[in-house]
Enzyme design. Structure first.
Site, PDB file in Angstrom:
ATOM      1  N   ILE A  22     -32.478   6.055  21.843  1.00 54.87           N
ATOM      2  CA  ILE A  22     -33.783   5.975  21.187  1.00 54.87           C
ATOM      3  C   ILE A  22     -34.155   7.311  20.565  1.00 54.87           C
ATOM      4  O   ILE A  22     -34.659   7.377  19.436  1.00 54.87           O
ATOM      5  CB  ILE A  22     -34.852   5.517  22.194  1.00 54.87           C
ATOM      6  N   ARG A  42     -31.155  18.518  27.293  1.00 52.08           N
ATOM      7  CA  ARG A  42     -30.517  19.374  28.304  1.00 52.08           C
ATOM      8  C   ARG A  42     -29.081  19.743  27.966  1.00 52.08           C
ATOM      9  O   ARG A  42     -28.494  20.584  28.623  1.00 52.08           O
ATOM     10  CB  ARG A  42     -30.565  18.685  29.671  1.00 52.08           C
ATOM     11  N   ASP A  64     -35.164  21.623  30.113  1.00 54.99           N
ATOM     12  CA  ASP A  64     -35.432  20.556  31.077  1.00 54.99           C
ATOM     13  C   ASP A  64     -36.936  20.333  31.090  1.00 54.99           C
ATOM     14  O   ASP A  64     -37.695  21.189  31.562  1.00 54.99           O
ATOM     15  CB  ASP A  64     -34.928  20.962  32.459  1.00 54.99           C
ATOM     16  N   VAL A  65     -37.391  19.195  30.574  1.00 53.40           N
ATOM     17  CA  VAL A  65     -38.831  18.984  30.436  1.00 53.40           C
ATOM     18  C   VAL A  65     -39.535  18.853  31.778  1.00 53.40           C
ATOM     19  O   VAL A  65     -40.771  18.950  31.844  1.00 53.40           O
ATOM     20  CB  VAL A  65     -39.133  17.737  29.565  1.00 53.40           C
ATOM     21  N   ASN A  87     -39.857  11.475  24.585  1.00 51.64           N
ATOM     22  CA  ASN A  87     -38.868  10.424  24.810  1.00 51.64           C
ATOM     23  C   ASN A  87     -37.998  10.671  26.037  1.00 51.64           C
ATOM     24  O   ASN A  87     -37.386   9.741  26.555  1.00 51.64           O
ATOM     25  CB  ASN A  87     -37.977  10.299  23.566  1.00 51.64           C
ATOM     26  N   TYR A 152     -39.759   4.232  39.003  1.00 53.59           N
ATOM     27  CA  TYR A 152     -39.735   4.301  37.544  1.00 53.59           C
ATOM     28  C   TYR A 152     -40.973   3.634  36.959  1.00 53.59           C
ATOM     29  O   TYR A 152     -41.631   4.185  36.065  1.00 53.59           O
ATOM     30  CB  TYR A 152     -38.466   3.620  37.038  1.00 53.59           C
ATOM     31  N   LYS A 156     -43.955   5.260  34.645  1.00 51.69           N
ATOM     32  CA  LYS A 156     -44.285   4.769  33.304  1.00 51.69           C
ATOM     33  C   LYS A 156     -45.714   4.238  33.234  1.00 51.69           C
ATOM     34  O   LYS A 156     -46.379   4.370  32.201  1.00 51.69           O
ATOM     35  CB  LYS A 156     -43.282   3.697  32.880  1.00 51.69           C
ATOM     36  N   THR A 187     -29.007   0.732  24.882  1.00 48.91           N
ATOM     37  CA  THR A 187     -28.685   2.156  24.976  1.00 48.91           C
ATOM     38  C   THR A 187     -27.789   2.372  26.196  1.00 48.91           C
ATOM     39  O   THR A 187     -27.480   1.444  26.934  1.00 48.91           O
ATOM     40  CB  THR A 187     -29.965   2.986  25.158  1.00 48.91           C
TER      41      THR A 187
END
Length: 255
Positions: A22, A42, A64-65, A87, A152, A156, A187
């Site tokens: 994506i 990364r 690394d966010v 993203n 997860y 989200k 993906t």
């Protein structure tokens, strides 16, 4: 009554998790729409490979966010950011009873805290410009529940809540904040989910893919380009009145 500022001639767009899937589709689409890009991820090699395919100004930043200090340093070295696409994300599955502290914290760190850190880093510049677009790539898991991915889904859902709250804070500043919520998208992340189903159920890969595709009323997987198209529209002046929304790109799975 205020008049919204116009989109800059060449907006600077930052895409996190940009190297593949994506993220790469969004990068190509925004480049085609006239944006200068900063690709964040990364793995330097993957980012440079993508940058080599994009015929516009394109920076590469390894970061690394989930690391607040790394985000602060990386974004502090960038020119003003007009568009931020959060993203970067990661999905892992486990029943709640077997969800370790480490898995829980990992899902929140990458999917939710990373979104917060990056967004916080660009808001002052967007306010000064009087124009900005923040697009958070959430998931249908942020709009409904799925079994075995509680960590997860919680992260989200947090992204969706963060989107709505921030949108209200910056609504009068010419900044819109929206979430795009893809369903099962074709993906590498989907491939890992299919492999997990095959391993745990003994189904074939074809059967596992069919099981997941059946959740989409169109009986297909979302494509990265489907997601990129929605992101691109949200970054236009034509979407100036759209903010605080969670747009489901899922073939009608979530309405």
């Amino acid at each position: 009554m205020t008049t919204p500022a116009m989109r800059p001639a060449q907006p600077h767009a930052v895409i996190t998790g940009a190297a593949g899937g994506i993220g790469a589709a969004i990068a190509r689409r925004l480049a085609a729409d006239g944006c200068a890009l900063t690709l964040v991820g990364r793995t330097a090699a993957s980012l440079h490979d993508l940058a080599a395919t994009i015929a516009t100004e394109c920076r590469v930043v390894v970061c690394d966010v989930a690391d607040a200090d790394a985000v602060r340093q990386a974004f502090g070295a960038l020119p003003p950011v007009h568009v931020l696409v959060n993203n970067a994300g990661q999905a892992e599955s486990a029943p709640v009873s077997r969800t370790s502290d480490a898995l829980w914290e990992r899902m929140l760190a990458v999917n939710l805290s990373g979104t917060f850190y990056c967004t916080r880093a660009v808001l002052d510049g967007m306010r000064q410009a009087g124009w900005g677009r923040v697009v958070n790539i959430a998931s249908t898991a942020g709009q409904r529940g799925y079994a075995y991915v509680a960590a997860y889904a919680a992260a989200k859902h947090g992204v969706v809540g963060f989107t709505r709250s921030l949108a209200l804070e910056v609504a009068a500043a010419g900044i819109t904040v929206n979430a795009v919520c893809p369903g099962f998208t074709d993906t590498d992340m989907l491939a890992r989910s299919v492999a997990n189903i095959v391993e745990k159920t003994g189904r074939s890969e074809e059967e596992a893919r069919a099981q997941l595709a059946a959740l989409n009323p169109q009986r297909r997987f979302v494509t990265p380009d489907d997601v990129a198209a929605s992101v691109a529209w949200l970054c236009t002046d034509g979407a100036a009145a759209v903010t605080g929304q969670s747009i489901s790109v899922s073939g009608g799975e979530v309405m």
